[in-house]
Design a protein around this motif. Structure first.
Motif, PDB file in Angstrom:
ATOM      1  N   LEU A 269     -51.755 -58.165  46.328  1.00 33.92           N
ATOM      2  CA  LEU A 269     -50.431 -58.597  46.762  1.00 33.92           C
ATOM      3  C   LEU A 269     -49.565 -57.461  47.255  1.00 33.92           C
ATOM      4  CD1 LEU A 269     -49.625 -61.038  43.817  1.00 33.92           C
ATOM      5  CD2 LEU A 269     -50.468 -61.617  46.082  1.00 33.92           C
TER       6      LEU A 269
ATOM      7  N   TYR B 103     -48.157 -65.496  41.141  1.00 33.47           N
ATOM      8  CA  TYR B 103     -49.217 -66.029  40.277  1.00 33.47           C
ATOM      9  C   TYR B 103     -48.849 -67.406  39.770  1.00 33.47           C
ATOM     10  CZ  TYR B 103     -51.396 -61.390  40.030  1.00 33.47           C
ATOM     11  OH  TYR B 103     -52.009 -60.212  40.315  1.00 33.47           O
TER      12      TYR B 103
ATOM     13  N   HIS C 163     -60.462 -65.549  42.587  1.00 31.32           N
ATOM     14  CA  HIS C 163     -60.796 -64.527  41.599  1.00 31.32           C
ATOM     15  C   HIS C 163     -59.816 -63.375  41.575  1.00 31.32           C
ATOM     16  CE1 HIS C 163     -63.908 -62.885  39.037  1.00 31.32           C
ATOM     17  NE2 HIS C 163     -63.790 -61.746  39.641  1.00 31.32           N
TER      18      HIS C 163
ATOM     19  N   LYS D 204     -50.740 -48.484  42.297  1.00 29.87           N
ATOM     20  CA  LYS D 204     -50.950 -47.717  43.534  1.00 29.87           C
ATOM     21  C   LYS D 204     -49.626 -47.480  44.214  1.00 29.87           C
ATOM     22  CE  LYS D 204     -54.911 -48.572  46.503  1.00 29.87           C
ATOM     23  NZ  LYS D 204     -55.378 -49.588  47.407  1.00 29.87           N
ATOM     24  N   GLU D 205     -48.867 -48.550  44.359  1.00 31.35           N
ATOM     25  CA  GLU D 205     -47.592 -48.456  45.039  1.00 31.35           C
ATOM     26  C   GLU D 205     -46.624 -47.576  44.260  1.00 31.35           C
ATOM     27  OE1 GLU D 205     -46.450 -52.233  46.434  1.00 31.35           O
ATOM     28  OE2 GLU D 205     -44.452 -51.527  47.013  1.00 31.35           O
TER      29      GLU D 205
ATOM     30  N   PHE E  33     -46.511 -53.542  29.581  1.00 34.51           N
ATOM     31  CA  PHE E  33     -47.336 -53.868  30.740  1.00 34.51           C
ATOM     32  C   PHE E  33     -46.724 -53.276  32.004  1.00 34.51           C
ATOM     33  CE2 PHE E  33     -50.352 -56.038  33.181  1.00 34.51           C
ATOM     34  CZ  PHE E  33     -49.722 -56.601  34.282  1.00 34.51           C
ATOM     35  N   GLN E  34     -47.551 -52.584  32.789  1.00 34.48           N
ATOM     36  CA  GLN E  34     -47.048 -51.944  34.003  1.00 34.48           C
ATOM     37  C   GLN E  34     -47.501 -52.648  35.277  1.00 34.48           C
ATOM     38  OE1 GLN E  34     -44.973 -49.291  33.958  1.00 34.48           O
ATOM     39  NE2 GLN E  34     -44.996 -49.352  31.737  1.00 34.48           N
TER      40      GLN E  34
ATOM     41  N   SER F 242     -50.111 -60.824  28.562  1.00 34.58           N
ATOM     42  CA  SER F 242     -49.453 -60.046  29.609  1.00 34.58           C
ATOM     43  C   SER F 242     -48.777 -60.941  30.627  1.00 34.58           C
ATOM     44  CB  SER F 242     -50.473 -59.199  30.379  1.00 34.58           C
ATOM     45  OG  SER F 242     -51.341 -58.548  29.521  1.00 34.58           O
ATOM     46  N   ASP F 243     -49.091 -62.227  30.568  1.00 36.09           N
ATOM     47  CA  ASP F 243     -48.654 -63.157  31.607  1.00 36.09           C
ATOM     48  C   ASP F 243     -49.146 -62.635  32.952  1.00 36.09           C
ATOM     49  OD1 ASP F 243     -45.466 -64.534  32.808  1.00 36.09           O
ATOM     50  OD2 ASP F 243     -47.525 -65.268  32.902  1.00 36.09           O
ATOM     51  N   TRP F 244     -50.445 -62.357  32.984  1.00 33.55           N
ATOM     52  CA  TRP F 244     -51.031 -61.756  34.175  1.00 33.55           C
ATOM     53  C   TRP F 244     -52.461 -62.251  34.271  1.00 33.55           C
ATOM     54  CZ3 TRP F 244     -48.010 -59.075  37.351  1.00 33.55           C
ATOM     55  CH2 TRP F 244     -48.613 -58.354  38.398  1.00 33.55           C
TER      56      TRP F 244
ATOM     57  N   HIS G 256     -44.966 -60.224  41.439  1.00 33.43           N
ATOM     58  CA  HIS G 256     -46.349 -60.684  41.447  1.00 33.43           C
ATOM     59  C   HIS G 256     -46.511 -61.892  40.555  1.00 33.43           C
ATOM     60  CE1 HIS G 256     -48.354 -56.816  43.140  1.00 33.43           C
ATOM     61  NE2 HIS G 256     -47.185 -57.024  43.669  1.00 33.43           N
ATOM     62  N   ARG G 257     -45.796 -61.855  39.416  1.00 33.52           N
ATOM     63  CA  ARG G 257     -45.888 -62.994  38.498  1.00 33.52           C
ATOM     64  C   ARG G 257     -45.369 -64.276  39.148  1.00 33.52           C
ATOM     65  NH1 ARG G 257     -44.275 -59.437  33.858  1.00 33.52           N
ATOM     66  NH2 ARG G 257     -46.208 -59.088  32.722  1.00 33.52           N
TER      67      ARG G 257
ATOM     68  N   GLN H 136     -41.795 -55.046  40.688  1.00 36.35           N
ATOM     69  CA  GLN H 136     -43.098 -55.477  41.198  1.00 36.35           C
ATOM     70  C   GLN H 136     -43.829 -56.466  40.290  1.00 36.35           C
ATOM     71  OE1 GLN H 136     -44.168 -55.173  44.141  1.00 36.35           O
ATOM     72  NE2 GLN H 136     -42.977 -53.506  44.989  1.00 36.35           N
ATOM     73  N   PRO H 137     -43.940 -56.134  38.982  1.00 39.23           N
ATOM     74  CA  PRO H 137     -44.654 -57.099  38.136  1.00 39.23           C
ATOM     75  C   PRO H 137     -44.021 -58.490  38.192  1.00 39.23           C
ATOM     76  CG  PRO H 137     -44.415 -55.048  36.970  1.00 39.23           C
ATOM     77  CD  PRO H 137     -43.607 -54.923  38.228  1.00 39.23           C
TER      78      PRO H 137
ATOM     79  N   ASP I 135     -52.578 -52.939  42.533  1.00 34.37           N
ATOM     80  CA  ASP I 135     -51.612 -52.870  43.634  1.00 34.37           C
ATOM     81  C   ASP I 135     -50.323 -52.195  43.217  1.00 34.37           C
ATOM     82  OD1 ASP I 135     -52.409 -56.254  44.658  1.00 34.37           O
ATOM     83  OD2 ASP I 135     -53.367 -54.340  45.129  1.00 34.37           O
ATOM     84  N   ILE I 136     -49.818 -52.642  42.077  1.00 36.91           N
ATOM     85  CA  ILE I 136     -48.527 -52.141  41.621  1.00 36.91           C
ATOM     86  C   ILE I 136     -48.599 -50.665  41.261  1.00 36.91           C
ATOM     87  CG2 ILE I 136     -46.797 -52.343  39.810  1.00 36.91           C
ATOM     88  CD1 ILE I 136     -47.240 -55.314  39.826  1.00 36.91           C
TER      89      ILE I 136
ATOM     90  N   THR J 114     -55.100 -61.444  36.093  1.00 39.57           N
ATOM     91  CA  THR J 114     -56.249 -60.673  36.557  1.00 39.57           C
ATOM     92  C   THR J 114     -56.394 -59.327  35.835  1.00 39.57           C
ATOM     93  OG1 THR J 114     -54.862 -59.766  38.307  1.00 39.57           O
ATOM     94  CG2 THR J 114     -56.215 -61.661  38.875  1.00 39.57           C
TER      95      THR J 114
END
Lengths: 108, 276
Positions: free
Chosen positions: A94, A77, A90, B258-259, B250-251, B236-238, A73-74, A69-70, B255-256, B240
């Motif tokens: 996903l 992004y 903002h 939750k899923e 990093f997890q 984190s390369d994230w 999503h990345r 998943q990460p 959304d992630i 938000t």
């Protein structure tokens, strides 16, 4: 669901859709603009973009095969880097699935 | 003089409504099972004996939630120095040195200034500064402990970053700090606001999920530190927040997580045991 009158699709939404479709060739794609739910919020005060700031996106694509998943999503992004940066998007909720995962969900 | 352990709210009110405006009062909020508190207990008692001119009060934060709420205590150990009904300083974290420095600073002023008006720089209402606590291994990690109770349920891993020169922190230093922060607790939540007062719906939801699953977690309010806010996005390369780290890895965001928990109710346990 609220009864919103047929709304115009904003330019950012158009961009997002076209970029995702081009890069991930999804078998299923859905995008909802949730910005109105957040426009009064503290985090958005003083923001120049409050009409296209929050989106909920579902992407079903074979590109996600073998990725956690990460990572998925990345991927998104990265594709939407500009939108998340200067364009003032903002937040993105996903939902990323492979076609197989999507199929089995539909059956439930 | 010895430390006064509060038994009731009335007692607390009585002790703190001192008629002497010069009297310096120290408050120490603690809980029995927070390990940095155990160390600080001894330190505090010793200081009380060594500083007879100051009143040293000790409050079990869980037994007296109303008092804790007055001072907005969200993590322990927590110290407040008050004089003449004014909060002079608040210290979050088990840093004996910092507490002693503040204590001395205000003690001097309370003796050299006859009227209840300490020197110009002294009065900080709620200037919370957090410090590192040396734990048993000698690592300077963020030394506040979490515990589950209604009001106080998470670690505040806010780093000390009140100095003006914080902006020019080098990237290397920042990354080092981020590495430490993301491993400050087995489960670390980087969020907007605090668990008691989230400033964003997504952060609020993630806190709720952690609580529902009874996961003990440390948190960091990224609204209070722009260096971390921007740095962590790269780290984190994230892009938000909220962001959840388990065992320094990093997890994902809301959304992630939750899923993940929907797919597998044992998600947190497994991640904590590095099975994921």
């Amino acid at each position: 669901m609220s009864n919103k009158v047929e709304e115009e699709v904003g330019p950012i939404e158009v961009e997002i859709k076209s970029k995702i479709i081009e890069k991930l060739k999804p078998t299923h794609f859905a995008i909802v603009n949730d910005s109105w739910k957040h426009s009064g919020h503290h985090g958005l005060r003083g923001a120049s973009n409050v009409t296209e700031s929050h989106f909920r996106i579902t992407v079903v694509s074979p590109e996600f095969e073998g990725k956690n998943q990460p990572t998925r999503h990345r991927l998104i992004y990265k594709i939407l880097e500009q939108e998340l940066g200067e364009k003032g998007v903002h937040a993105l909720q996903l939902n990323t699935k492979t076609p197989i995962e999507w199929e089995s969900l539909q059956k439930k | 003089m010895s430390v006064i352990e509060i038994r009731s709210e009335e007692q607390f009110t009585e002790l703190t409504s001192q008629s002497d405006p010069k009297q310096l009062i120290a408050l120490y909020f603690h809980t029995p099972w927070a390990s940095p508190c155990v160390q600080m207990n001894t330190v505090y008692t010793t200081l009380a004996e060594a500083n007879p001119s100051t009143v040293f009060i000790s409050i079990n934060a869980e037994d007296h939630p109303q008092i804790s709420e007055i001072f907005d205590v969200s993590a322990v150990p927590f110290f407040v120095l008050i004089q003449n009904g004014t909060i002079l300083k608040e210290l979050s974290g088990a840093d004996p040195k910092e507490f002693i420095t503040s204590l001395n600073q205000f003690q001097e002023q309370s003796t050299s200034y006859p009227s209840g008006a300490p020197g110009a720089a002294a009065i900080n209402s709620s200037s919370t500064s957090t410090s590192n606590a040396g734990n048993g291994n000698g690592n300077s990690s963020i030394g506040q402990t979490q515990f589950q109770s209604q009001k106080i349920n998470s670690v505040n891993a806010q780093q000390q970053n009140q100095d003006a020169e914080s902006e020019s922190e080098s990237e290397e230093k920042l990354n080092e700090r981020l590495k430490k922060l993301t491993s400050a607790a087995p489960v670390m939540l980087f969020m907007k606001g605090t668990p008691a007062s989230p400033q964003c719906g997504f952060s609020r939801q993630l806190v709720a999920i952690l609580r529902e699953n009874q996961v003990r977690f440390g948190f960091f309010d990224i609204l209070k530190d722009d260096g971390v806010r921007q740095g962590l996005k790269k780290f984190s390369d994230w892009p938000t927040f909220p962001q959840l780290y388990i065992n320094g890895t990093f997890q994902g965001g809301l959304d992630i997580i939750k899923e993940s928990i929907e797919d597998d109710s044992e998600f947190f346990n497994k991640a904590l045991n590095n099975e994921i």
